[in-house]
Design a protein around this motif. Sequence first.
Motif, PDB file in Angstrom:
ATOM      1  N   LEU A  96      43.563 -19.924  42.723  1.00 42.17           N
ATOM      2  CA  LEU A  96      42.665 -20.254  43.849  1.00 42.17           C
ATOM      3  C   LEU A  96      43.296 -20.663  45.074  1.00 42.17           C
ATOM      4  N   TYR A  97      43.229 -20.002  46.267  1.00 42.96           N
ATOM      5  CA  TYR A  97      43.935 -20.590  47.514  1.00 42.96           C
ATOM      6  C   TYR A  97      43.079 -21.190  48.162  1.00 42.96           C
ATOM      7  N   ALA A  98      41.793 -20.985  48.548  1.00 42.13           N
ATOM      8  CA  ALA A  98      40.921 -21.851  49.425  1.00 42.13           C
ATOM      9  C   ALA A  98      39.504 -21.875  48.917  1.00 42.13           C
ATOM     10  N   THR A  99      38.739 -22.784  49.495  1.00 44.97           N
ATOM     11  CA  THR A  99      37.329 -22.690  49.114  1.00 44.97           C
ATOM     12  C   THR A  99      36.554 -23.221  50.270  1.00 44.97           C
ATOM     13  N   PHE A 100      35.306 -22.461  50.660  1.00 46.98           N
ATOM     14  CA  PHE A 100      34.490 -22.775  51.701  1.00 46.98           C
ATOM     15  C   PHE A 100      33.180 -22.871  51.253  1.00 46.98           C
ATOM     16  N   GLN A 101      32.151 -23.247  52.293  1.00 47.83           N
ATOM     17  CA  GLN A 101      30.759 -23.247  52.033  1.00 47.83           C
ATOM     18  C   GLN A 101      29.991 -23.053  53.315  1.00 47.83           C
ATOM     19  N   ASP A 102      28.861 -22.561  53.428  1.00 41.43           N
ATOM     20  CA  ASP A 102      27.819 -22.440  54.438  1.00 41.43           C
ATOM     21  C   ASP A 102      26.685 -22.882  53.944  1.00 41.43           C
ATOM     22  N   SER A 103      25.472 -22.667  54.783  1.00 39.82           N
ATOM     23  CA  SER A 103      24.195 -23.221  54.574  1.00 39.82           C
ATOM     24  C   SER A 103      23.426 -22.726  52.964  1.00 39.82           C
ATOM     25  N   LEU A 104      24.109 -21.579  52.538  1.00 38.35           N
ATOM     26  CA  LEU A 104      23.554 -21.074  51.422  1.00 38.35           C
ATOM     27  C   LEU A 104      24.541 -21.186  50.073  1.00 38.35           C
ATOM     28  N   ASN A 105      25.657 -20.708  50.594  1.00 37.38           N
ATOM     29  CA  ASN A 105      26.729 -20.707  49.278  1.00 37.38           C
ATOM     30  C   ASN A 105      27.913 -21.363  49.399  1.00 37.38           C
ATOM     31  N   ILE A 106      28.629 -21.504  48.153  1.00 42.01           N
ATOM     32  CA  ILE A 106      29.904 -21.970  48.157  1.00 42.01           C
ATOM     33  C   ILE A 106      30.901 -20.599  48.065  1.00 42.01           C
ATOM     34  N   TYR A 107      31.992 -20.739  48.522  1.00 39.99           N
ATOM     35  CA  TYR A 107      32.966 -19.469  48.370  1.00 39.99           C
ATOM     36  C   TYR A 107      34.255 -19.857  47.856  1.00 39.99           C
ATOM     37  N   MET A 108      35.057 -19.146  46.982  1.00 40.28           N
ATOM     38  CA  MET A 108      36.192 -19.271  46.359  1.00 40.28           C
ATOM     39  C   MET A 108      37.045 -18.021  46.658  1.00 40.28           C
ATOM     40  N   LEU A 109      38.010 -18.437  47.550  1.00 37.78           N
ATOM     41  CA  LEU A 109      39.013 -17.293  47.437  1.00 37.78           C
ATOM     42  C   LEU A 109      40.091 -17.110  46.630  1.00 37.78           C
ATOM     43  N   LEU A 110      40.064 -16.152  45.687  1.00 35.43           N
ATOM     44  CA  LEU A 110      40.991 -16.060  44.432  1.00 35.43           C
ATOM     45  C   LEU A 110      41.943 -14.863  44.804  1.00 35.43           C
ATOM     46  N   SER A 111      43.039 -14.695  44.033  1.00 36.40           N
ATOM     47  CA  SER A 111      43.604 -13.520  44.074  1.00 36.40           C
ATOM     48  C   SER A 111      43.064 -12.358  43.462  1.00 36.40           C
ATOM     49  N   TYR A 112      43.399 -11.186  43.558  1.00 32.09           N
ATOM     50  CA  TYR A 112      42.842  -9.920  43.406  1.00 32.09           C
ATOM     51  C   TYR A 112      43.591  -9.287  42.397  1.00 32.09           C
ATOM     52  N   ALA A 113      43.035  -8.776  41.250  1.00 36.13           N
ATOM     53  CA  ALA A 113      43.646  -7.693  40.266  1.00 36.13           C
ATOM     54  C   ALA A 113      43.144  -6.398  40.275  1.00 36.13           C
ATOM     55  N   PRO A 114      43.621  -5.542  40.807  1.00 30.12           N
ATOM     56  CA  PRO A 114      43.044  -4.196  40.861  1.00 30.12           C
ATOM     57  C   PRO A 114      42.630  -3.336  39.817  1.00 30.12           C
ATOM     58  N   GLY A 115      43.365  -3.810  38.398  1.00 30.01           N
ATOM     59  CA  GLY A 115      43.072  -3.148  37.154  1.00 30.01           C
ATOM     60  C   GLY A 115      41.810  -3.451  36.704  1.00 30.01           C
ATOM     61  N   GLY A 116      40.934  -4.353  37.055  1.00 30.41           N
ATOM     62  CA  GLY A 116      39.599  -4.671  36.409  1.00 30.41           C
ATOM     63  C   GLY A 116      39.711  -5.323  35.171  1.00 30.41           C
ATOM     64  N   GLU A 117      38.547  -5.403  34.446  1.00 28.62           N
ATOM     65  CA  GLU A 117      38.601  -6.188  33.156  1.00 28.62           C
ATOM     66  C   GLU A 117      39.190  -5.589  31.898  1.00 28.62           C
ATOM     67  N   LEU A 118      39.949  -5.943  31.137  1.00 33.58           N
ATOM     68  CA  LEU A 118      40.515  -5.680  30.061  1.00 33.58           C
ATOM     69  C   LEU A 118      39.376  -5.012  28.989  1.00 33.58           C
ATOM     70  N   PHE A 119      37.999  -5.748  29.074  1.00 33.20           N
ATOM     71  CA  PHE A 119      36.815  -5.112  28.684  1.00 33.20           C
ATOM     72  C   PHE A 119      36.578  -3.739  28.747  1.00 33.20           C
ATOM     73  N   THR A 120      36.775  -3.223  29.942  1.00 31.35           N
ATOM     74  CA  THR A 120      36.714  -1.806  30.399  1.00 31.35           C
ATOM     75  C   THR A 120      37.796  -0.952  29.670  1.00 31.35           C
ATOM     76  N   HIS A 121      38.734  -1.258  29.605  1.00 34.36           N
ATOM     77  CA  HIS A 121      39.964  -0.447  29.235  1.00 34.36           C
ATOM     78  C   HIS A 121      39.960  -0.344  27.492  1.00 34.36           C
ATOM     79  N   LEU A 122      39.398  -1.547  27.041  1.00 35.70           N
ATOM     80  CA  LEU A 122      39.298  -1.721  25.688  1.00 35.70           C
ATOM     81  C   LEU A 122      38.072  -0.536  25.154  1.00 35.70           C
TER      82      LEU A 122
END
Length: 472
Positions: A214-240
Amino acid sequence: MDTAMVYTSPVRRSSSLPTSANERRNMVCRASCPDSDSDVMVVDGPITPPLSPGQNDDRKAETAIVADQASIYNARDSALNAQVRSSLGPSQLEGPRSTQDTDQDICMERDEASSCHSASSPPRPPLRVLEEEQEHIHHSLKLSDFEVKGTLGAGTFARVLLVRLRTAARSGSTSLFAMKILRKTEIIRLRQVEHVKAERHILSRVRHPFVVDLYATFQDSLNIYMLLSYAPGGELFTHLRRAGRFSPDVTRFYLATIVLALKYLHSFDIIYRDLKPENLLLDSRGYIRLTDFGFAKVVDDRTWTLCGTPEYLAPEIIQSDGHGKPADWWACGVLAYEMMVGYPPFFDETPYGIYEKILKGKIHWPRDMDPLSRELVKGFLHPDRSKRLGNLINGPQDVLDHPWFQGVDWDALERREIRAPIIPHVTSVDDTRYFTRLPLPLPDEIPGLLRGEQPPALQQRFDVIGFQFTDF
């Protein structure tokens, strides 16, 4: 008919739980009088134990599973320029990592007291204190610093977008991140405020190669936001689901990374409580990233929170007997079985039926499962948590020393020096082929990200909803 043949894989697992104490008591009563029939199958004759992954095992490289017939990791996909490193910190930016929100399992607290010390086993002090760890939140970043590149997934009250740092885009960098967006009104309606705050508190302080950052968090009037690292391989569930099941060697690689991640989290007295293939993401090198910490909690002994995914719940959770770290090790056994067999050891058409089977403890053992693998699963799935693998006198070390893991170089694995069995193949840095393709949200749904709206704390009027998320 063999029960192994009737399991059908869900697109997303159900997250329902017993809704009343009466239901849970009825399940316990039924489970205490199991029928005499057994579906346990005994394997006759010796079976050679499976091989263990090694750092320099050439046979592994030859037989590795490679997604979409691509076997070479493209180093360009993990390169981040110096400008991004200076703004996000150099320690955890060696490659793109990610999180994706699946259907949110709702976790409800029974009472104000979340934990209680048992008289027979007084809690031990944690090896590390989470509050003493540095917070890795970058307060200089703003929502307007990011542009939306795509949608990675959506859940009950959250969605995850693929975003890119605008300054990096202008310089030609490939710094992509996952932006988890949670609607405030839904969080409040489902009484998940404290769990969302706990997720931020934990993820902002833990740093491990097999845990999402987790790198950063933000909010506006509607939401809260979490900036997270991105893994392009998707879920292990999909590969299984694509493979049907994994070999013991492939299973060993992924389970070993999970064991190291749990060992690290448990050293802070953090219990994860939502282990399943849907919450395991593959980074660009094929390594696991444990994601979705909505159920994670710091507990020194036990807690009475009712939450989790039905197929992965430990008996003590169903029986409302208080649970702690042993519940994570139980889930390890369920995951190990599901990876090697292709379906979980306890399944039914309804959550109620799943709970009954968990409490009865009957497991169908396929004839081709070797005895050593079966022994490992049995160790994790011991109904008595005091005898459960991972919760014995040596704790996680007993797992590392188990014969099933013989030959694993744990230090090399944690340094990510062992070749992963599944290597995601993407054609570009923003290729989201391993994620659900969904339309982008409307600008009115994410005003802070697309319109640059100021957070509620900076607005003139008092925002009673935003006030509940002052930590963000």
